[in-house]
Design a protein around this motif. Sequence first.
Motif, PDB file in Angstrom:
ATOM      1  N   ARG A  24       0.847  -1.195   0.000  1.00  0.00           N
ATOM      2  CA  ARG A  24       0.000   0.000   0.000  1.00  0.00           C
ATOM      3  C   ARG A  24       0.881   1.242   0.000  1.00  0.00           C
ATOM      4  O   ARG A  24       1.853   1.324   0.726  1.00  0.00           O
ATOM      5  CB  ARG A  24      -0.889   0.022   1.231  1.00  0.00           C
ATOM      6  CG  ARG A  24      -1.965  -1.008   1.211  1.00  0.00           C
ATOM      7  CD  ARG A  24      -3.104  -0.476   0.409  1.00  0.00           C
ATOM      8  NE  ARG A  24      -4.181  -1.462   0.376  1.00  0.00           N
ATOM      9  CZ  ARG A  24      -5.202  -1.335  -0.405  1.00  0.00           C
ATOM     10  NH1 ARG A  24      -5.295  -0.316  -1.211  1.00  0.00           N
ATOM     11  NH2 ARG A  24      -6.152  -2.228  -0.405  1.00  0.00           N
ATOM     12  N   SER A  25       0.527   2.168  -0.822  1.00  0.00           N
ATOM     13  CA  SER A  25       1.228   3.444  -0.839  1.00  0.00           C
ATOM     14  C   SER A  25       0.181   4.554  -0.859  1.00  0.00           C
ATOM     15  O   SER A  25      -1.018   4.302  -0.960  1.00  0.00           O
ATOM     16  CB  SER A  25       2.157   3.542  -2.044  1.00  0.00           C
ATOM     17  OG  SER A  25       1.408   3.539  -3.231  1.00  0.00           O
ATOM     18  N   SER A  26       0.635   5.752  -0.797  1.00  0.00           N
ATOM     19  CA  SER A  26      -0.300   6.877  -0.767  1.00  0.00           C
ATOM     20  C   SER A  26      -0.966   7.103  -2.124  1.00  0.00           C
ATOM     21  O   SER A  26      -1.985   7.751  -2.211  1.00  0.00           O
ATOM     22  CB  SER A  26       0.423   8.136  -0.323  1.00  0.00           C
ATOM     23  OG  SER A  26       1.491   8.401  -1.204  1.00  0.00           O
ATOM     24  N   ARG A  27      -0.386   6.558  -3.175  1.00  0.00           N
ATOM     25  CA  ARG A  27      -0.982   6.732  -4.497  1.00  0.00           C
ATOM     26  C   ARG A  27      -0.846   5.443  -5.298  1.00  0.00           C
ATOM     27  O   ARG A  27       0.097   4.663  -5.091  1.00  0.00           O
ATOM     28  CB  ARG A  27      -0.319   7.879  -5.237  1.00  0.00           C
ATOM     29  CG  ARG A  27       1.143   7.650  -5.439  1.00  0.00           C
ATOM     30  CD  ARG A  27       1.818   8.843  -6.031  1.00  0.00           C
ATOM     31  NE  ARG A  27       3.245   8.546  -5.985  1.00  0.00           N
ATOM     32  CZ  ARG A  27       4.139   9.133  -6.709  1.00  0.00           C
ATOM     33  NH1 ARG A  27       3.787  10.081  -7.525  1.00  0.00           N
ATOM     34  NH2 ARG A  27       5.403   8.808  -6.611  1.00  0.00           N
ATOM     35  N   PRO A  28      -1.761   5.195  -6.219  1.00  0.00           N
ATOM     36  CA  PRO A  28      -1.672   3.986  -7.029  1.00  0.00           C
ATOM     37  C   PRO A  28      -0.520   4.076  -8.033  1.00  0.00           C
ATOM     38  O   PRO A  28      -0.124   5.171  -8.438  1.00  0.00           O
ATOM     39  CB  PRO A  28      -3.017   3.924  -7.743  1.00  0.00           C
ATOM     40  CG  PRO A  28      -3.548   5.311  -7.701  1.00  0.00           C
ATOM     41  CD  PRO A  28      -2.951   5.977  -6.497  1.00  0.00           C
ATOM     42  N   SER A  29      -0.010   2.938  -8.417  1.00  0.00           N
ATOM     43  CA  SER A  29       1.077   2.894  -9.388  1.00  0.00           C
ATOM     44  C   SER A  29       0.573   3.338 -10.760  1.00  0.00           C
ATOM     45  O   SER A  29      -0.554   3.035 -11.149  1.00  0.00           O
ATOM     46  CB  SER A  29       1.636   1.473  -9.477  1.00  0.00           C
ATOM     47  OG  SER A  29       2.613   1.392 -10.485  1.00  0.00           O
ATOM     48  N   LEU A  30       1.422   4.015 -11.481  1.00  0.00           N
ATOM     49  CA  LEU A  30       1.074   4.422 -12.842  1.00  0.00           C
ATOM     50  C   LEU A  30       1.212   3.262 -13.828  1.00  0.00           C
ATOM     51  O   LEU A  30       0.657   3.305 -14.922  1.00  0.00           O
ATOM     52  CB  LEU A  30       1.973   5.577 -13.291  1.00  0.00           C
ATOM     53  CG  LEU A  30       1.848   6.876 -12.505  1.00  0.00           C
ATOM     54  CD1 LEU A  30       2.915   7.866 -12.966  1.00  0.00           C
ATOM     55  CD2 LEU A  30       0.460   7.461 -12.656  1.00  0.00           C
TER      56      LEU A  30
END
Length: 94
Positions: A24-30
Amino acid sequence: MTRRFDLTDVQSAVLEPLLSAPERSSRPSLWSRRHLIDGIRWRIRVGTPWRDVPPQYGSWSAVYACSGRWQRHGTWKRLLTALQILADAAGRIT
């Protein structure tokens, strides 16, 4: 569009359940893991510097980071072992 040496839909479907859930990160992967795997495979096959990975596989830094992270976490080793087990099982069926 799938390039000649990229993973096929069938190959990607086999790999996907073998990969652990993304952290989990603060934003989804591109970039999808399939793109990143194709980028890693391209770089290893061609033998160029990481910065020369074509942009359709993701940014070179994302491809590089994914490769290193999976190496540190033992993901490559687990994938190889799982694929060998699947290949052995398929060989016993035929």
